[in-house]
Design a protein around this motif. Structure first.
Motif, PDB file in Angstrom:
ATOM      1  N   GLY A  74       0.841  -1.191   0.000  1.00  0.00           N
ATOM      2  CA  GLY A  74       0.000   0.000   0.000  1.00  0.00           C
ATOM      3  C   GLY A  74       0.870   1.234   0.000  1.00  0.00           C
ATOM      4  N   ARG A  75       0.246   2.371  -0.178  1.00  0.00           N
ATOM      5  CA  ARG A  75       1.018   3.606  -0.283  1.00  0.00           C
ATOM      6  C   ARG A  75       1.768   3.932   0.999  1.00  0.00           C
ATOM      7  NH1 ARG A  75      -3.622   4.499  -3.262  1.00  0.00           N
ATOM      8  NH2 ARG A  75      -3.227   4.986  -5.470  1.00  0.00           N
ATOM      9  N   GLU A  76       1.120   3.745   2.154  1.00  0.00           N
ATOM     10  CA  GLU A  76       1.815   4.083   3.395  1.00  0.00           C
ATOM     11  C   GLU A  76       2.967   3.123   3.659  1.00  0.00           C
ATOM     12  OE1 GLU A  76      -1.619   1.557   5.106  1.00  0.00           O
ATOM     13  OE2 GLU A  76      -0.930   2.414   3.200  1.00  0.00           O
ATOM     14  N   LEU A  77       2.813   1.851   3.276  1.00  0.00           N
ATOM     15  CA  LEU A  77       3.910   0.912   3.443  1.00  0.00           C
ATOM     16  C   LEU A  77       5.073   1.269   2.522  1.00  0.00           C
ATOM     17  CD1 LEU A  77       1.262  -0.757   4.404  1.00  0.00           C
ATOM     18  CD2 LEU A  77       2.748  -2.749   4.134  1.00  0.00           C
ATOM     19  N   ALA A  78       4.775   1.655   1.295  1.00  0.00           N
ATOM     20  CA  ALA A  78       5.828   2.049   0.360  1.00  0.00           C
ATOM     21  C   ALA A  78       6.552   3.301   0.850  1.00  0.00           C
ATOM     22  CB  ALA A  78       5.233   2.294  -1.028  1.00  0.00           C
ATOM     23  N   ALA A  79       5.806   4.249   1.404  1.00  0.00           N
ATOM     24  CA  ALA A  79       6.421   5.468   1.926  1.00  0.00           C
ATOM     25  C   ALA A  79       7.335   5.152   3.107  1.00  0.00           C
ATOM     26  CB  ALA A  79       5.340   6.466   2.331  1.00  0.00           C
ATOM     27  N   ILE A  80       6.922   4.219   3.947  1.00  0.00           N
ATOM     28  CA  ILE A  80       7.752   3.818   5.084  1.00  0.00           C
ATOM     29  C   ILE A  80       9.044   3.187   4.586  1.00  0.00           C
ATOM     30  CG2 ILE A  80       7.883   2.128   6.963  1.00  0.00           C
ATOM     31  CD1 ILE A  80       4.834   2.786   7.404  1.00  0.00           C
ATOM     32  N   LEU A  81       8.967   2.350   3.567  1.00  0.00           N
ATOM     33  CA  LEU A  81      10.173   1.776   2.963  1.00  0.00           C
ATOM     34  C   LEU A  81      11.100   2.890   2.490  1.00  0.00           C
ATOM     35  CD1 LEU A  81      10.387  -1.238   0.544  1.00  0.00           C
ATOM     36  CD2 LEU A  81      11.551   0.889  -0.019  1.00  0.00           C
ATOM     37  N   GLY A  82      10.544   3.878   1.793  1.00  0.00           N
ATOM     38  CA  GLY A  82      11.357   4.986   1.297  1.00  0.00           C
ATOM     39  C   GLY A  82      11.975   5.793   2.423  1.00  0.00           C
ATOM     40  N   ALA A  83      11.211   6.026   3.492  1.00  0.00           N
ATOM     41  CA  ALA A  83      11.730   6.801   4.619  1.00  0.00           C
ATOM     42  C   ALA A  83      12.837   6.051   5.350  1.00  0.00           C
ATOM     43  CB  ALA A  83      10.590   7.140   5.572  1.00  0.00           C
ATOM     44  N   ALA A  84      12.668   4.738   5.504  1.00  0.00           N
ATOM     45  CA  ALA A  84      13.710   3.937   6.162  1.00  0.00           C
ATOM     46  C   ALA A  84      14.997   3.958   5.352  1.00  0.00           C
ATOM     47  CB  ALA A  84      13.219   2.507   6.364  1.00  0.00           C
ATOM     48  N   LEU A  85      14.875   3.906   4.037  1.00  0.00           N
ATOM     49  CA  LEU A  85      16.049   3.970   3.164  1.00  0.00           C
ATOM     50  C   LEU A  85      16.720   5.336   3.269  1.00  0.00           C
ATOM     51  CD1 LEU A  85      17.851   2.747   0.971  1.00  0.00           C
ATOM     52  CD2 LEU A  85      16.172   3.526  -0.729  1.00  0.00           C
ATOM     53  N   ALA A  86      15.924   6.393   3.283  1.00  0.00           N
ATOM     54  CA  ALA A  86      16.486   7.732   3.414  1.00  0.00           C
ATOM     55  C   ALA A  86      17.224   7.892   4.734  1.00  0.00           C
ATOM     56  CB  ALA A  86      15.375   8.779   3.307  1.00  0.00           C
ATOM     57  N   ALA A  87      16.648   7.360   5.812  1.00  0.00           N
ATOM     58  CA  ALA A  87      17.300   7.445   7.115  1.00  0.00           C
ATOM     59  C   ALA A  87      18.662   6.750   7.075  1.00  0.00           C
ATOM     60  CB  ALA A  87      16.415   6.839   8.187  1.00  0.00           C
ATOM     61  N   ARG A  88      18.730   5.619   6.397  1.00  0.00           N
ATOM     62  CA  ARG A  88      20.013   4.897   6.269  1.00  0.00           C
ATOM     63  C   ARG A  88      21.027   5.734   5.498  1.00  0.00           C
ATOM     64  NH1 ARG A  88      24.309   2.531   6.208  1.00  0.00           N
ATOM     65  NH2 ARG A  88      24.615   0.272   6.281  1.00  0.00           N
ATOM     66  N   HIS A  89      20.588   6.328   4.400  1.00  0.00           N
ATOM     67  CA  HIS A  89      21.493   7.144   3.593  1.00  0.00           C
ATOM     68  C   HIS A  89      21.959   8.383   4.349  1.00  0.00           C
ATOM     69  CE1 HIS A  89      19.914   5.447  -0.509  1.00  0.00           C
ATOM     70  NE2 HIS A  89      20.703   4.607   0.122  1.00  0.00           N
ATOM     71  N   ARG A  90      21.130   8.889   5.248  1.00  0.00           N
ATOM     72  CA  ARG A  90      21.437  10.141   5.954  1.00  0.00           C
ATOM     73  C   ARG A  90      21.919   9.908   7.374  1.00  0.00           C
ATOM     74  NH1 ARG A  90      15.876  12.828   3.494  1.00  0.00           N
ATOM     75  NH2 ARG A  90      16.589  12.709   1.328  1.00  0.00           N
ATOM     76  N   ARG A  91      22.242   8.661   7.691  1.00  0.00           N
ATOM     77  CA  ARG A  91      22.751   8.212   9.001  1.00  0.00           C
ATOM     78  C   ARG A  91      21.871   8.665  10.171  1.00  0.00           C
ATOM     79  NH1 ARG A  91      26.891  12.336   8.218  1.00  0.00           N
ATOM     80  NH2 ARG A  91      26.933  13.777  10.005  1.00  0.00           N
ATOM     81  N   VAL A  92      20.569   8.619   9.958  1.00  0.00           N
ATOM     82  CA  VAL A  92      19.620   8.945  11.015  1.00  0.00           C
ATOM     83  C   VAL A  92      19.170   7.652  11.679  1.00  0.00           C
ATOM     84  CG1 VAL A  92      17.365   9.941  11.560  1.00  0.00           C
ATOM     85  CG2 VAL A  92      18.814  11.016   9.814  1.00  0.00           C
ATOM     86  N   PRO A  93      19.361   7.481  12.981  1.00  0.00           N
ATOM     87  CA  PRO A  93      18.874   6.261  13.637  1.00  0.00           C
ATOM     88  C   PRO A  93      17.354   6.198  13.601  1.00  0.00           C
ATOM     89  CG  PRO A  93      19.752   7.816  15.257  1.00  0.00           C
ATOM     90  CD  PRO A  93      20.079   8.374  13.905  1.00  0.00           C
ATOM     91  N   LEU A  94      16.850   5.002  13.393  1.00  0.00           N
ATOM     92  CA  LEU A  94      15.413   4.777  13.205  1.00  0.00           C
ATOM     93  C   LEU A  94      14.895   3.846  14.288  1.00  0.00           C
ATOM     94  CD1 LEU A  94      12.755   4.767  11.558  1.00  0.00           C
ATOM     95  CD2 LEU A  94      13.764   3.013  10.091  1.00  0.00           C
ATOM     96  N   LEU A  95      13.808   4.268  14.932  1.00  0.00           N
ATOM     97  CA  LEU A  95      13.153   3.464  15.955  1.00  0.00           C
ATOM     98  C   LEU A  95      11.898   2.844  15.353  1.00  0.00           C
ATOM     99  CD1 LEU A  95      13.337   2.625  18.947  1.00  0.00           C
ATOM    100  CD2 LEU A  95      11.967   4.641  19.503  1.00  0.00           C
ATOM    101  N   LEU A  96      11.870   1.524  15.327  1.00  0.00           N
ATOM    102  CA  LEU A  96      10.836   0.775  14.619  1.00  0.00           C
ATOM    103  C   LEU A  96       9.573   0.634  15.455  1.00  0.00           C
ATOM    104  CD1 LEU A  96      10.818  -0.700  11.855  1.00  0.00           C
ATOM    105  CD2 LEU A  96      11.492  -2.766  13.073  1.00  0.00           C
ATOM    106  N   ASP A  97       8.413   0.748  14.789  1.00  0.00           N
ATOM    107  CA  ASP A  97       7.135   0.557  15.468  1.00  0.00           C
ATOM    108  C   ASP A  97       6.674  -0.892  15.295  1.00  0.00           C
ATOM    109  OD1 ASP A  97       5.032   1.688  17.091  1.00  0.00           O
ATOM    110  OD2 ASP A  97       3.754   1.580  15.333  1.00  0.00           O
ATOM    111  N   GLY A  98       5.401  -1.092  15.032  1.00  0.00           N
ATOM    112  CA  GLY A  98       4.787  -2.406  15.087  1.00  0.00           C
ATOM    113  C   GLY A  98       4.853  -3.231  13.823  1.00  0.00           C
ATOM    114  N   PHE A  99       3.876  -4.121  13.666  1.00  0.00           N
ATOM    115  CA  PHE A  99       3.887  -5.128  12.616  1.00  0.00           C
ATOM    116  C   PHE A  99       3.874  -4.514  11.221  1.00  0.00           C
ATOM    117  CE2 PHE A  99       1.337  -8.370  10.104  1.00  0.00           C
ATOM    118  CZ  PHE A  99       2.410  -9.240   9.923  1.00  0.00           C
ATOM    119  N   VAL A 100       3.010  -3.539  10.992  1.00  0.00           N
ATOM    120  CA  VAL A 100       2.888  -2.966   9.643  1.00  0.00           C
ATOM    121  C   VAL A 100       4.173  -2.254   9.243  1.00  0.00           C
ATOM    122  CG1 VAL A 100       1.621  -1.345   8.192  1.00  0.00           C
ATOM    123  CG2 VAL A 100       0.379  -2.794   9.807  1.00  0.00           C
ATOM    124  N   VAL A 101       4.723  -1.433  10.130  1.00  0.00           N
ATOM    125  CA  VAL A 101       5.971  -0.731   9.827  1.00  0.00           C
ATOM    126  C   VAL A 101       7.102  -1.727   9.603  1.00  0.00           C
ATOM    127  CG1 VAL A 101       7.720   0.842  10.750  1.00  0.00           C
ATOM    128  CG2 VAL A 101       5.290   1.389  11.005  1.00  0.00           C
TER     129      VAL A 101
END
Length: 341
Positions: free
Chosen positions: A229-256
């Motif tokens: 879905g769109r929100e899942l795809a956006a989360i994938l993109g945001a997680a990738l951006a965080a990796r590229h920008r060395r931003v630590p990411l705190l993961l939420d639940g099952f969907v994320v």
């Protein structure tokens, strides 16, 4: 950076630059923690978390002065199959609630001192029913990935990703089943609280989706588009951006967690910047975290989504930093270190 094709996105995932973290900063964090007035490593995951933040913030003294919570919302055509206890119209109603400050995530974000932003992704345009055709075509999928990627700022100390989308535990279960195999029942839970009959419909819906898109099983990005879905795809993109920008990411639940799972399958080290905030009560989340090699900070029986579990875990990270910055060393306190005896 934006992605114009699945191949360009795949290359950005599989061809990461040299490590963006800082091992020397992490060593400095551990050196201080080992000097503090406590038995070595006695604060367990609190100490691990500070070392993680130091490594990815590239700071010997990590901070949580700016925390960004990005909440992505999308609508799902598969809800027409009766896989949720709520109608799809509730997605838009909940987005309005977020915007007016009335949801759990609003209260938790405020308590954590985090900035919350809502990103509504064509919620008036549900995805396709993935039992009949792809949820998103390539262009729709990439548009959502790009929306998530560009929403991440490189000046935050910690990123949390949340989601809202009635029915979205169904695509999450389908993605996990496609990526990791196993019984569909092991990945499919009650979501917002469906009854036994609804759970049976949900399981059959996931099975039908897997059968319909069997030809895409070997391609994690094609699976993410066909079943997600769109929100899942956006989360994938945001997680990738965080990796590229060395931003630590705190993961939420099952969907994320399911949304970023294709990144792990394509390149496991890509999620080195990720901590699991909690393990939810949704069926399959604990199993998924094991697949992602993540140990959760909390287990509170939560299953709300919205980023609420990760937002609660922010308080744990703040507790860890309070000890790190505020405790005295043995030398400062005038206490004999056992290593001096």
């Amino acid at each position: 950076m934006t992605f114009s094709s699945l191949q360009a996105l795949r290359e950005a995932i599989t061809s990461l630059p040299l490590p963006l973290s800082d091992a020397d900063a992490e060593k400095a964090v551990w050196a201080r923690q080992d000097s503090l007035t406590k038995p070595p490593r006695s604060l367990g995951m609190l100490e691990d978390s500070v070392a993680f933040l130091g490594r990815w913030q590239r700071k010997a003294k990590p901070t949580l002065e700016r925390i960004d919570i990005l909440l992505f919302a999308g609508s799902h055509g598969v809800t027409a199959r009766g896989v949720s206890a709520f109608p799809s119209s509730v997605t838009g109603q909940m987005v309005a609630n977020f915007e007016h400050g009335g949801a759990a995530i609003n209260q938790l974000a405020a308590l954590a001192g985090a900035s919350l932003s809502i990103h509504s992704l064509d919620i008036d345009k549900p995805t396709g029913d993935f039992t009949e055709h792809a949820a998103l075509d390539d262009d729709e999928f990439l548009d959502a990935v790009n929306a998530g990627y560009t929403a991440v700022k490189d000046d935050c100390d910690l990123l949390v990703l949340g989601e809202m989308g009635i029915g979205n535990t169904t695509p999450a279960a389908a993605i996990c089943s496609a990526l990791f195999g196993g019984a569909v029942e092991d990945w499919t839970g009650r979501g917002t609280g469906i009854d036994d009959q609804g759970l049976r419909r949900k399981i059959e819906t996931v099975r039908a989706g897997l059968t319909r898109h069997l030809d895409k099983i070997s391609d994690p990005l094609a699976i993410a588009a066909a079943l997600g879905g769109r929100e899942l795809a956006a989360i994938l993109g945001a997680a990738l951006a965080a990796r590229h920008r060395r931003v630590p990411l705190l993961l939420d639940g099952f969907v994320v967690s399911a949304a970023i799972a294709p990144l792990h399958v394509l390149n496991p080290p890509i999620l080195d910047h990720v901590l699991a905030g909690h393990v939810s009560a949704e069926a399959g989340h604990g199993r998924l975290l094991e697949k992602l090699n993540k140990s959760p900070l909390l287990s509170l029986g939560m299953r709300l989504g919205e980023g609420s579990g990760a937002a609660t875990a922010i308080m744990i990270l703040k507790a860890a930093l309070a000890c790190f910055h505020g405790m005295a060393s043995f030398a400062e306190a005038g206490i004999q270190d056992k290593h001096d005896t």
